[in-house]
Write an enzyme that holds these catalytic residues in place. Structure first.
Site, PDB file in Angstrom:
ATOM      1  N   LYS A 188       0.742  -1.356  -0.057  1.00  0.00           N
ATOM      2  CA  LYS A 188      -0.117   0.083   0.003  1.00  0.00           C
ATOM      3  C   LYS A 188       1.040   1.121  -0.050  1.00  0.00           C
ATOM      4  O   LYS A 188       0.600   2.103  -0.733  1.00  0.00           O
ATOM      5  CB  LYS A 188      -0.943  -0.229   1.339  1.00  0.00           C
ATOM      6  CG  LYS A 188      -1.689   1.281   1.324  1.00  0.00           C
ATOM      7  CD  LYS A 188      -2.859   0.946   2.387  1.00  0.00           C
ATOM      8  CE  LYS A 188      -3.508   2.418   2.439  1.00  0.00           C
ATOM      9  NZ  LYS A 188      -4.290   2.699   3.481  1.00  0.00           N
ATOM     10  N   GLU A 194      10.756  -4.461   4.043  1.00  0.00           N
ATOM     11  CA  GLU A 194      10.925  -5.905   3.748  1.00  0.00           C
ATOM     12  C   GLU A 194      10.450  -6.173   2.217  1.00  0.00           C
ATOM     13  O   GLU A 194      11.167  -7.041   1.378  1.00  0.00           O
ATOM     14  CB  GLU A 194       9.747  -6.694   4.570  1.00  0.00           C
ATOM     15  CG  GLU A 194      10.319  -6.899   5.896  1.00  0.00           C
ATOM     16  CD  GLU A 194       9.783  -5.817   6.975  1.00  0.00           C
ATOM     17  OE1 GLU A 194       9.337  -4.676   6.390  1.00  0.00           O
ATOM     18  OE2 GLU A 194       9.487  -6.097   8.245  1.00  0.00           O
ATOM     19  N   GLY A 248      -4.809  -1.531   4.874  1.00  0.00           N
ATOM     20  CA  GLY A 248      -3.888  -2.806   4.430  1.00  0.00           C
ATOM     21  C   GLY A 248      -4.620  -4.200   4.705  1.00  0.00           C
ATOM     22  O   GLY A 248      -4.544  -5.306   3.984  1.00  0.00           O
ATOM     23  N   ARG A 249      -4.994  -4.337   6.039  1.00  0.00           N
ATOM     24  CA  ARG A 249      -5.330  -5.612   6.368  1.00  0.00           C
ATOM     25  C   ARG A 249      -6.764  -5.921   6.082  1.00  0.00           C
ATOM     26  O   ARG A 249      -7.209  -7.091   6.308  1.00  0.00           O
ATOM     27  CB  ARG A 249      -5.246  -5.824   7.952  1.00  0.00           C
ATOM     28  CG  ARG A 249      -5.914  -4.874   9.009  1.00  0.00           C
ATOM     29  CD  ARG A 249      -5.307  -4.873  10.134  1.00  0.00           C
ATOM     30  NE  ARG A 249      -5.645  -3.618  11.062  1.00  0.00           N
ATOM     31  CZ  ARG A 249      -5.177  -2.524  10.947  1.00  0.00           C
ATOM     32  NH1 ARG A 249      -3.844  -2.454  10.343  1.00  0.00           N
ATOM     33  NH2 ARG A 249      -5.466  -1.423  11.398  1.00  0.00           N
ATOM     34  N   GLU A 334      -3.600  -6.088  15.388  1.00  0.00           N
ATOM     35  CA  GLU A 334      -3.386  -4.679  14.642  1.00  0.00           C
ATOM     36  C   GLU A 334      -4.364  -3.699  14.390  1.00  0.00           C
ATOM     37  O   GLU A 334      -4.122  -2.695  14.692  1.00  0.00           O
ATOM     38  CB  GLU A 334      -2.435  -5.127  13.186  1.00  0.00           C
ATOM     39  CG  GLU A 334      -2.062  -3.823  12.598  1.00  0.00           C
ATOM     40  CD  GLU A 334      -1.039  -4.074  11.314  1.00  0.00           C
ATOM     41  OE1 GLU A 334       0.126  -4.121  11.305  1.00  0.00           O
ATOM     42  OE2 GLU A 334      -1.464  -4.329  10.321  1.00  0.00           O
ATOM     43  N   HIS A 365      -3.179 -31.747  19.717  1.00  0.00           N
ATOM     44  CA  HIS A 365      -1.830 -32.517  20.237  1.00  0.00           C
ATOM     45  C   HIS A 365      -0.860 -31.334  20.389  1.00  0.00           C
ATOM     46  O   HIS A 365       0.417 -31.729  20.488  1.00  0.00           O
ATOM     47  CB  HIS A 365      -1.461 -33.352  19.094  1.00  0.00           C
ATOM     48  CG  HIS A 365      -2.350 -34.409  18.749  1.00  0.00           C
ATOM     49  ND1 HIS A 365      -2.526 -35.604  19.524  1.00  0.00           N
ATOM     50  CD2 HIS A 365      -3.744 -34.470  18.069  1.00  0.00           C
ATOM     51  CE1 HIS A 365      -3.584 -36.350  18.956  1.00  0.00           C
ATOM     52  NE2 HIS A 365      -4.239 -35.756  18.127  1.00  0.00           N
ATOM     53  N   LYS A 475      10.116  -0.103  13.803  1.00  0.00           N
ATOM     54  CA  LYS A 475      10.385   0.077  12.315  1.00  0.00           C
ATOM     55  C   LYS A 475      11.585   1.042  12.264  1.00  0.00           C
ATOM     56  O   LYS A 475      12.667   0.727  11.644  1.00  0.00           O
ATOM     57  CB  LYS A 475       9.411   0.455  11.190  1.00  0.00           C
ATOM     58  CG  LYS A 475       8.495  -0.355  10.859  1.00  0.00           C
ATOM     59  CD  LYS A 475       7.493   0.098   9.849  1.00  0.00           C
ATOM     60  CE  LYS A 475       6.283  -0.473   9.691  1.00  0.00           C
ATOM     61  NZ  LYS A 475       5.099   0.097   8.811  1.00  0.00           N
TER      62      LYS A 475
HETATM   63  O1  F6P Z   1       2.880  -3.885   9.881  1.00  0.00           O
HETATM   64  C1  F6P Z   1       2.465  -2.793   9.501  1.00  0.00           C
HETATM   65  C2  F6P Z   1       1.931  -2.881   8.154  1.00  0.00           C
HETATM   66  O2  F6P Z   1       1.682  -1.230   7.877  1.00  0.00           O
HETATM   67  C3  F6P Z   1       0.538  -3.409   8.050  1.00  0.00           C
HETATM   68  O3  F6P Z   1      -0.645  -2.732   8.520  1.00  0.00           O
HETATM   69  C4  F6P Z   1       0.499  -3.610   6.666  1.00  0.00           C
HETATM   70  O4  F6P Z   1      -0.701  -4.541   6.207  1.00  0.00           O
HETATM   71  C5  F6P Z   1       2.005  -4.009   6.216  1.00  0.00           C
HETATM   72  O5  F6P Z   1       2.683  -3.155   7.207  1.00  0.00           O
HETATM   73  C6  F6P Z   1       2.445  -3.876   4.873  1.00  0.00           C
HETATM   74  O6  F6P Z   1       2.217  -2.482   4.641  1.00  0.00           O
HETATM   75  P1  F6P Z   1       2.285  -2.127   3.112  1.00  0.00           P
HETATM   76  O7  F6P Z   1       1.234  -2.874   2.261  1.00  0.00           O
HETATM   77  O8  F6P Z   1       2.285  -0.521   3.184  1.00  0.00           O
HETATM   78  O9  F6P Z   1       3.764  -2.565   2.528  1.00  0.00           O
END
Ligand code: F6P
Length: 510
Positions: A188, A194, A248-249, A334, A365, A475
């Site tokens: 987003k 990452e 995002g979620r 979150e 288990h 972060k």
């Molecule tokens: O972990 C934080 C977060 O901002 C989440 O809310 C989101 O889903 C994820 O990182 C990835 O963010 P982006 O889609 O901006 O890469």
């Protein structure tokens, strides 16, 4: 009576119900199932094994009215600002509608991919998509991809890359033919460390194997920040944007789900959205007392704040749904793990249980010992599938038998005064959700149910579920720490960190 009076009445009721066991609640009310079981399309939800009676339900429903839940739902569905800290709407419901911009982009892309109009290097047919994204930009797609293996088009496979751990991208790229692979960078913000780091590796991989700037032909951006994607070098024609007003979620339904749509095909993808839309309409049109996500949110609210049960186990009795607990963990924790209200006051109500889980029967288990005998009861969500699509009916029956048996064992327990170690206290609440079958429609319905439940639970607690400031500090610190590890910064940390840095550097250089 105002909100506060109702909360006080609920606290009193929690004291009262302590002395009544779940099995006694069943005996006391022969109409319990009428109040606590609801069917919708291919989904049956049984809340009867939650520890509350008709009177408490009435009080909870009253509280929902005092909190103006129906008005809040309308506001959210109508695209009004409900994310006050970021001044944004929460448009995930409209993303599920057929005439939405995202929906059109997806349809067109999937058609072109399956007709061979979108090809790889030298006109090669696309066989793989590498989906790079993390959190909400990956979890939902991976969950549905796994869950709907039986509905997938085998000609397009998806591999997911999320973690900054190089093991993730190495495994995903291993054995792939770059000429027939598309890379989707799903973010987003288009600035998540990452994702960008993994995207750079994938970009180099395409260029090294195919020459020049080959990545411009095979790399797509899925983002709400087209400018950043352009800065990264992605062809604007290969940028499928979605609106900033989709969290995002909650974004699976937008172009974030593109790799999934490519794998399911347009029909399967539409069914997923249609299932979610049925839940949306149910949410909007059903009175509170029969409204599935509202009931579920009220029960979570009750368990967390009055029965003082701060955890929740999610146990799908379906191996293909084994990522459901992980997806729900992000969605709930979150969204709702906050101690400040949407008006900046200190929050008095808990909105986020600690969510954990695994597929049944595996979970039996692992952590079920504690669910049955630990002193702290944990409410469980059992999710079952009635019609199994595998070819071993005996196994399917065993799975359902285990689900039903576990919820009875948790509720009734079993006393043994001779040997207290084999005593099962019982009186442990659970909800059971049965899907007729695991298909795109029913899964869409289930995921939308949990989305709505989470948002309503937040609203009951005066929490804004759509922001996530709590992820920012770590972060920032990680960036500084990386500089220290690279040797480009000399920031000094606390004693424990310094000792670990020393250990890491010494071991690394050995
Ligand atoms: O972990 C934080 C977060 O901002 C989440 O809310 C989101 O889903 C994820 O990182 C990835 O963010 P982006 O889609 O901006 O890469």
């Amino acid at each position: 009576m105002n909100e506060h009076d109702t909360l006080r009445a609920l606290a009193k009721a929690a004291n009262r119900i302590k002395n009544t066991s779940l099995s006694e609640l069943f005996t006391a009310d022969s109409k319990r199932m009428e109040k606590f079981a609801v069917s919708l399309a291919g989904m049956y939800a049984d809340f009867s094994r939650q520890k509350l009676d008709g009177e408490i339900l009435e009080q909870l429903l009253k509280y929902a009215e005092q909190r103006s839940v129906p008005e809040f739902i309308k506001k959210m569905a109508g695209g009004e600002i409900v994310n006050s800290s970021e001044n944004l709407p929460a448009n995930h419901m409209s993303a599920r509608q057929k005439n939405n911009k995202s929906a059109k982009l997806i349809r067109e892309f999937v058609t072109n991919l399956h007709q061979g109009i979108i090809t790889g290097f030298g006109g090669r047919r696309i066989s793989h998509i590498v989906h790079i994204g993390i959190g909400g930009s990956e979890l939902g797609s991976r969950l549905v991809y796994d869950a709907l293996k039986r509905s997938r088009d085998p000609s397009v496979k998806v591999r997911f890359v999320s973690n900054i751990d190089a093991a993730c991208i190495s495994d995903a790229l291993s054995g792939l033919d770059p000429a027939s692979t598309l890379v989707f960078v799903v973010s987003k913000s288009f600035s998540t460390a990452e994702t960008i780091s993994n995207a750079k590796i994938a970009r180099d991989w395409l260029n090294q194997h195919l020459g020049g700037n080959a990545y411009t032909k095979q790399m797509y951006a899925i983002t709400a920040n087209s400018e950043e994607a352009l800065g990264f070098g992605i062809d604007p024609e290969k940028t499928l944007s979605f609106e900033n007003g989709i969290g995002g979620r909650f974004s699976l339904w937008s172009t974030v789900g593109l790799s999934l749509a490519a794998s399911l095909g347009n029909t399967g993808w539409q069914q997923l959205l249609a299932g979610a839309e049925v839940m949306d309409q149910h949410l909007l049109q059903t009175p509170l007392q029969d409204n599935l996500p509202v009931l579920s949110a009220l029960i979570s609210f009750w368990n967390l704040n009055f029965l003082k049960m701060p955890a929740r186990a999610i146990v799908p009795y379906a191996q293909r749904l084994s990522l459901l607990p992980l997806w729900l963990q992000q969605l709930v924790m979150e969204s709702n793990g906050k101690s400040v209200t949407n008006t900046g006051k200190s929050a008095e109500l808990l909105a986020a249980p600690v969510v954990f889980g695994d597929a049944g029967t595996n979970a039996q288990h692992a952590f079920f010992q504690a669910l049955h005998q630990a002193p702290n009861p944990v409410p469980v969500d059992f999710i079952g599938v009635v019609k199994d699509s595998e070819n071993y009916p005996g196994q399917a029956k065993s799975l359902l038998a285990n689900l039903l048996a576990q919820s009875i064992a948790l509720m009734n327990g079993k006393q043994n005064s001779q040997n207290t170690q084999t005593n099962f206290p019982g009186d442990r609440p659970s909800t059971t959700i049965l899907l007729d079958e695991l298909n795109p429609f029913n899964l869409g319905c289930l995921l939308a149910y949990y989305e709505h439940e989470t948002v309503i639970l937040a609203h009951l607690c005066h929490i804004n579920p759509f922001d996530q400031w709590g992820v920012e500090l770590g972060k920032k610190l990680a960036v500084q720490m990386q500089n220290r590890l690279d040797g480009s910064a000399s920031t000094q940390y606390d004693m424990a960190t310094e000792a670990m840095l020393k250990h890491i550097i010494r071991r690394h250089d050995q």
